[in-house]
Design a protein around this motif. Structure first.
Motif, PDB file in Angstrom:
ATOM      1  N   LEU A 108       0.828  -1.208   0.000  1.00 39.01           N
ATOM      2  CA  LEU A 108       0.000   0.000   0.000  1.00 39.01           C
ATOM      3  C   LEU A 108       0.862   1.257   0.000  1.00 39.01           C
ATOM      4  O   LEU A 108       0.458   2.289  -0.544  1.00 39.01           O
TER       5      LEU A 108
ATOM      6  N   CYS B 191      -5.148  -3.881  -6.516  1.00 38.52           N
ATOM      7  CA  CYS B 191      -5.344  -5.294  -6.874  1.00 38.52           C
ATOM      8  C   CYS B 191      -4.616  -5.619  -8.168  1.00 38.52           C
ATOM      9  O   CYS B 191      -3.904  -6.620  -8.273  1.00 38.52           O
ATOM     10  N   THR B 192      -4.770  -4.745  -9.181  1.00 42.24           N
ATOM     11  CA  THR B 192      -4.090  -4.984 -10.451  1.00 42.24           C
ATOM     12  C   THR B 192      -2.584  -4.886 -10.306  1.00 42.24           C
ATOM     13  O   THR B 192      -1.838  -5.635 -10.932  1.00 42.24           O
TER      14      THR B 192
ATOM     15  N   THR C  56       4.646   0.846  -9.437  1.00 41.34           N
ATOM     16  CA  THR C  56       3.973   0.291 -10.612  1.00 41.34           C
ATOM     17  C   THR C  56       3.150   1.313 -11.359  1.00 41.34           C
ATOM     18  O   THR C  56       2.780   1.063 -12.499  1.00 41.34           O
ATOM     19  N   GLY C  57       2.835   2.448 -10.777  1.00 41.37           N
ATOM     20  CA  GLY C  57       2.073   3.460 -11.487  1.00 41.37           C
ATOM     21  C   GLY C  57       0.601   3.168 -11.640  1.00 41.37           C
ATOM     22  O   GLY C  57      -0.042   3.717 -12.519  1.00 41.37           O
ATOM     23  N   THR C  58       0.048   2.272 -10.828  1.00 39.98           N
ATOM     24  CA  THR C  58      -1.376   1.961 -10.928  1.00 39.98           C
ATOM     25  C   THR C  58      -2.083   2.413  -9.667  1.00 39.98           C
ATOM     26  O   THR C  58      -1.590   2.201  -8.560  1.00 39.98           O
ATOM     27  N   ASN C  59      -3.272   3.016  -9.846  1.00 45.20           N
ATOM     28  CA  ASN C  59      -4.058   3.384  -8.673  1.00 45.20           C
ATOM     29  C   ASN C  59      -4.801   2.202  -8.086  1.00 45.20           C
ATOM     30  O   ASN C  59      -5.127   2.202  -6.910  1.00 45.20           O
ATOM     31  N   ASN C  60      -5.096   1.202  -8.920  1.00 45.45           N
ATOM     32  CA  ASN C  60      -5.816   0.017  -8.445  1.00 45.45           C
ATOM     33  C   ASN C  60      -4.794  -0.977  -7.900  1.00 45.45           C
ATOM     34  O   ASN C  60      -4.036  -1.583  -8.650  1.00 45.45           O
TER      35      ASN C  60
ATOM     36  N   GLN D 223       1.911   2.313  -5.496  1.00 46.29           N
ATOM     37  CA  GLN D 223       1.521   3.345  -6.453  1.00 46.29           C
ATOM     38  C   GLN D 223       2.731   3.932  -7.165  1.00 46.29           C
ATOM     39  O   GLN D 223       2.696   4.165  -8.373  1.00 46.29           O
ATOM     40  N   GLU D 224       3.831   4.154  -6.443  1.00 44.98           N
ATOM     41  CA  GLU D 224       4.995   4.757  -7.078  1.00 44.98           C
ATOM     42  C   GLU D 224       5.765   3.747  -7.927  1.00 44.98           C
ATOM     43  O   GLU D 224       6.333   4.101  -8.955  1.00 44.98           O
TER      44      GLU D 224
END
Lengths: 84, 153, 95
Positions: C40, C53-54, C47-51, C44-45
């Motif tokens: 958590l 789970c993905t 992988t660049g994804t907001n989701n 975000q930093e």
């Protein structure tokens, strides 16, 4: 407490649809009861805040598995022990 | 099936297709992803297959095209992961993240609005897996229906 | 009749058990949270994804998704082999 009431209702519906799946002698009705079970368990996943799993369960369990079972029933027989 | 079911399936199928592609394309921003979006599209295909007969569906959907779609999905998934070796990194390293090129806008920590052009290679993975699941699950139903036609029921 | 009574009694006990579980235990409060905190905080930093789970299924745990895709591919190949088109003089093998 009051917000748990839909949750409890979904759990009771899960148990009821599972029993219906077991007790139906008509295989088409049993397949539809299994589809209802799948839909209710996707609702349960949504209540438990897992929308990813809920989408895949609603698409695969309630949609594709029911279609595959209906195709298989159409190819064999609608009641147990009957061979079309 | 009757004319009512066929008309309803004709009307609903484009919306299911667009929704599934939306779930695939926004997999790195909203709940969903490649597997879920592909399953939604395959459910729409199952609706059309159930509404029409197998002889009519066989002219629209080619088994070779669906199988090729599945193979392209799996090979693309492995290929996108293998390109990481060209950058001198390990297998499954996210080489496109924060690179400034395609899908390369860096994302800050915390709650933000979300941008479609982020995510590194995760959108490419989503499209690969969505393509594979779309082809595979439609192919299963099509093959089962062809077996039913062969038995003469 | 006796089987029905046994069945409904066991179902009553099971539903009471499930009701107690749903009312007392809270979801979203696990005990071991080291890996969750890492994902958590840095997911975000990195992988660049907001989701998130993905970001876990496609980046941190990419090998799982590779295995899942391979399993689906093998399942579809198996269905295609079972329902393949028979040649003119070919028959199913009996026992």
């Amino acid at each position: 407490m009051i917000e748990q009431i839909p949750h409890i209702l979904v759990l009771l519906g899960l148990i009821a649809s599972a029993i219906l799946t077991y007790y139906f002698k008509d295989l088409l009705a049993a397949t539809l009861a299994a589809g209802l079970f799948s839909f209710l368990i996707s609702l349960e996943f949504y209540i438990l805040q897992a929308p990813d799993v809920a989408i895949s369960q609603a698409a695969i369990g309630a949609g594709l598995t029911t279609a595959i079972f209906i195709i298989a029933i159409g190819a064999t027989g609608r009641f147990e022990g009957e061979s079309s | 099936m009757s004319r009512i079911v066929r008309t309803a399936a004709d009307i609903i199928y484009p919306f299911i297709l667009i929704f599934g592609l939306y779930v695939v394309a926004h997999g790195h921003l909203t709940p969903g992803g490649g597997f879920q979006g592909g399953a939604v599209i395959a459910t729409g295909g199952a609706l059309v297959i159930v509404a029409y007969s197998y002889a009519e569906v066989r002219e629209w959907l080619s088994k070779n095209v669906l199988m090729g779609q599945e193979v392209i999905g799996l090979v693309g998934f492995i290929g996108v992961a293998l390109i990481a070796f060209a950058f001198g990194q390990v297998f499954f390293f996210n080489y496109l993240n924060a690179s400034g090129s395609l899908f390369g806008i860096p994302v800050p920590y915390g709650i933000n609005a979300g941008e479609l052009n982020t995510g590194g290679f995760v959108p490419l993975m989503n499209f690969s897996v969505g393509c594979e699941v779309w082809g595979g699950l439609t192919l299963v139903i099509l093959y089962m229906l062809s077996g039913l036609e062969k038995e003469g029921c | 009749m006796k089987k029905m009574i046994v069945l409904f009694t066991s179902l009553l006990i099971l539903s009471a058990f499930l009701g107690v579980m749903a009312l007392t235990f809270t979801f979203g409060a696990p005990k071991m949270t080291d890996m969750d905190d890492y994902f958590l905080r840095f997911g975000q930093e990195q992988t660049g994804t907001n989701n998130q789970c993905t970001s876990v299924t496609f980046d941190f745990r990419g090998f799982d998704t590779l295995g899942e895709s391979t399993v689906l591919f093998c399942a579809v190949i198996g269905v295609a082999l079972i329902f393949r088109k028979m040649q003119a003089g070919e028959e199913y093998e009996d026992e």
